[in-house]
Scaffold this active site. Sequence first.
Site, PDB file in Angstrom:
ATOM      1  N   ARG A 129       0.797  -1.147  -0.097  1.00 51.63           N
ATOM      2  CA  ARG A 129       0.379  -0.372  -0.458  1.00 51.63           C
ATOM      3  C   ARG A 129       1.067   1.337   0.033  1.00 51.63           C
ATOM      4  O   ARG A 129       0.658   1.804  -1.071  1.00 51.63           O
ATOM      5  CB  ARG A 129      -1.164  -0.079   1.469  1.00 51.63           C
ATOM      6  CG  ARG A 129      -2.019   1.323   1.241  1.00 51.63           C
ATOM      7  CD  ARG A 129      -3.285   0.763   2.425  1.00 51.63           C
ATOM      8  NE  ARG A 129      -2.470   0.703   3.547  1.00 51.63           N
ATOM      9  CZ  ARG A 129      -3.369   0.402   4.062  1.00 51.63           C
ATOM     10  NH1 ARG A 129      -4.701   0.569   4.542  1.00 51.63           N
ATOM     11  NH2 ARG A 129      -2.711   0.467   5.737  1.00 51.63           N
TER      12      ARG A 129
ATOM     13  N   LYS B  70      -3.083   6.387   1.254  1.00 52.10           N
ATOM     14  CA  LYS B  70      -3.112   7.008   3.077  1.00 52.10           C
ATOM     15  C   LYS B  70      -1.715   8.103   2.776  1.00 52.10           C
ATOM     16  O   LYS B  70      -0.507   7.639   3.024  1.00 52.10           O
ATOM     17  CB  LYS B  70      -2.017   5.563   3.478  1.00 52.10           C
ATOM     18  CG  LYS B  70      -2.403   5.890   4.994  1.00 52.10           C
ATOM     19  CD  LYS B  70      -2.495   4.397   5.636  1.00 52.10           C
ATOM     20  CE  LYS B  70      -2.713   4.626   7.189  1.00 52.10           C
ATOM     21  NZ  LYS B  70      -3.459   5.185   8.204  1.00 52.10           N
TER      22      LYS B  70
ATOM     23  N   GLU C  56     -16.103   6.013   4.566  1.00 50.30           N
ATOM     24  CA  GLU C  56     -16.042   5.506   6.039  1.00 50.30           C
ATOM     25  C   GLU C  56     -15.376   6.441   6.843  1.00 50.30           C
ATOM     26  O   GLU C  56     -16.284   7.270   6.423  1.00 50.30           O
ATOM     27  CB  GLU C  56     -14.231   4.749   5.577  1.00 50.30           C
ATOM     28  CG  GLU C  56     -13.493   5.754   4.606  1.00 50.30           C
ATOM     29  CD  GLU C  56     -12.296   5.304   4.254  1.00 50.30           C
ATOM     30  OE1 GLU C  56     -11.127   4.747   5.337  1.00 50.30           O
ATOM     31  OE2 GLU C  56     -12.089   6.218   3.815  1.00 50.30           O
TER      32      GLU C  56
HETATM   33  N1  PLP Z   1      -8.754   3.719   6.110  1.00 52.70           N
HETATM   34  C1  PLP Z   1      -8.916   5.154   7.138  1.00 52.70           C
HETATM   35  C2  PLP Z   1      -9.143   6.512   6.708  1.00 52.70           C
HETATM   36  C3  PLP Z   1      -7.654   4.516   7.778  1.00 52.70           C
HETATM   37  O1  PLP Z   1      -6.745   5.741   7.736  1.00 52.70           O
HETATM   38  C4  PLP Z   1      -7.333   3.325   7.774  1.00 52.70           C
HETATM   39  C5  PLP Z   1      -6.296   3.133   8.342  1.00 52.70           C
HETATM   40  O2  PLP Z   1      -5.194   2.946   8.395  1.00 52.70           O
HETATM   41  C6  PLP Z   1      -7.793   2.552   7.706  1.00 52.70           C
HETATM   42  C7  PLP Z   1      -9.258   2.899   7.060  1.00 52.70           C
HETATM   43  C8  PLP Z   1      -8.180   1.256   8.113  1.00 52.70           C
HETATM   44  O3  PLP Z   1      -7.037   0.193   7.406  1.00 52.70           O
HETATM   45  P1  PLP Z   1      -6.137  -0.741   7.927  1.00 52.70           P
HETATM   46  O4  PLP Z   1      -7.035  -2.167   8.358  1.00 52.70           O
HETATM   47  O5  PLP Z   1      -4.814  -0.940   7.095  1.00 52.70           O
HETATM   48  O6  PLP Z   1      -4.885   0.313   8.792  1.00 52.70           O
HETATM   49  C1  COI Z   2      -4.159   3.178  11.253  1.00 51.67           C
HETATM   50  O1  COI Z   2      -5.394   2.673  11.829  1.00 51.67           O
HETATM   51  O2  COI Z   2      -3.308   2.519  11.701  1.00 51.67           O
HETATM   52  C2  COI Z   2      -4.547   4.612  11.029  1.00 51.67           C
HETATM   53  O3  COI Z   2      -3.250   4.941  10.630  1.00 51.67           O
HETATM   54  C3  COI Z   2      -5.425   5.543  11.814  1.00 51.67           C
HETATM   55  C4  COI Z   2      -4.639   7.113  11.892  1.00 51.67           C
HETATM   56  C5  COI Z   2      -4.797   6.904  13.864  1.00 51.67           C
HETATM   57  C6  COI Z   2      -4.903   7.901  11.085  1.00 51.67           C
END
Ligand code: PLP
Ligand code: COI
Length: 349
Positions: free
Chosen positions: A87, A190, A226
Amino acid sequence: MTTTVLTKEDIDWGNLGFDYKPTTYRFVATYKDGAWSEGELITSQTVQVHEGSTSLHYGQQCFEGMKAQTAKDGRVLLFRPELNAERMRQSCERLSMAEVPEELFLRGVKEAVRANYSFIPPYGSGAALYIRPMLLGTGENLGLRPAPEYEFRVFVSPVGPYYKGTGLSLIKLAVTDYDRAAPSGTGAVKVGGNYAGGFIATKIAKELGANEALYLDAATRTYLEEAGSANIVISLSGNRLITPLSPAILPSITRRSVMQIAKDELGMETEERPIHFVNEFSEFEEMGACGTAAVISPVQAILHKNEWMYMKNSREGVGPVMQKLYNALTQIQKGERTDPFGWTVEVEL
Ligand code: PLP
Ligand code: COI
């Protein structure tokens, strides 16, 4: 490489919030003249960059979020770290940044975790070591163009639950008048720029009594996207689990894992598709906000146009579907049961 000291800091692990807590080492590698340095562990919490850096002016930066957890037998486990590496590669591509090779990404993560062993919360504490890999555009610059140099850094911090409360606690979300990401914008990667614009939505959501903002699609304001820091999954009658399909949401690693657990272990029918918020809401039995920080946080209600809308099966407490998904996911992450999917990766100490 440092030698791992196998003792623990004197920290009240059970009462940690989701806050920065300084640890001893961070891993840093730099990109210059078209090549990455080997990378090293350093102790300074401060980044020094040129005042013209693209990361400071034009938001040319990206990051990842991961956790290391201690298993019952003392092993230190990462969860699907190669997906975070991939990612970050996609974020780099979208923002025209130098790509961090998977090998460098994974080595940086493991070295930062290993070097800060004393800060990894013990098994059973309810806390985890949050890992924040980040990439910054650095070097002298003024005009609108990609940076000439980059810094890849991985720091870690022991953290407790993201939302207040312990274990599985119900949260509330609020839809505000702000959008998070445009359909062909940067919502699916991200990058820092996706978050600063949401601070005001989160502030408003909190003032309205919710834990966080929930976003609908920016083009029509009708489809679910989301939450500010987590993806959404929804259970429906007939043992079904659905999740929004949209080009503007971050492809959560937690969500992908939850959908697979639901299908393969709970025998649920799973589907990723556009979800019309208002038209379909009455069918929602349970909702979960899932992410590295959020884990799976069951959503009790959503504030939309001044009206609190409650999930059918979460009025009284955490519903059975989110509870099962949470148990299955966290047991794999903490090595409490066999990992049928091969998702956990051990950090050699
Ligand atoms: N959506 C957003 C906007 C986020 O910042 C995060 C956190 O990382 C997620 C979703 C969840 O992603 P992940 O499960 O890869 O941590
Ligand atoms: C995460 O879940 O890792 C995130 O980055 C969420 C937030 C703290 C930005």
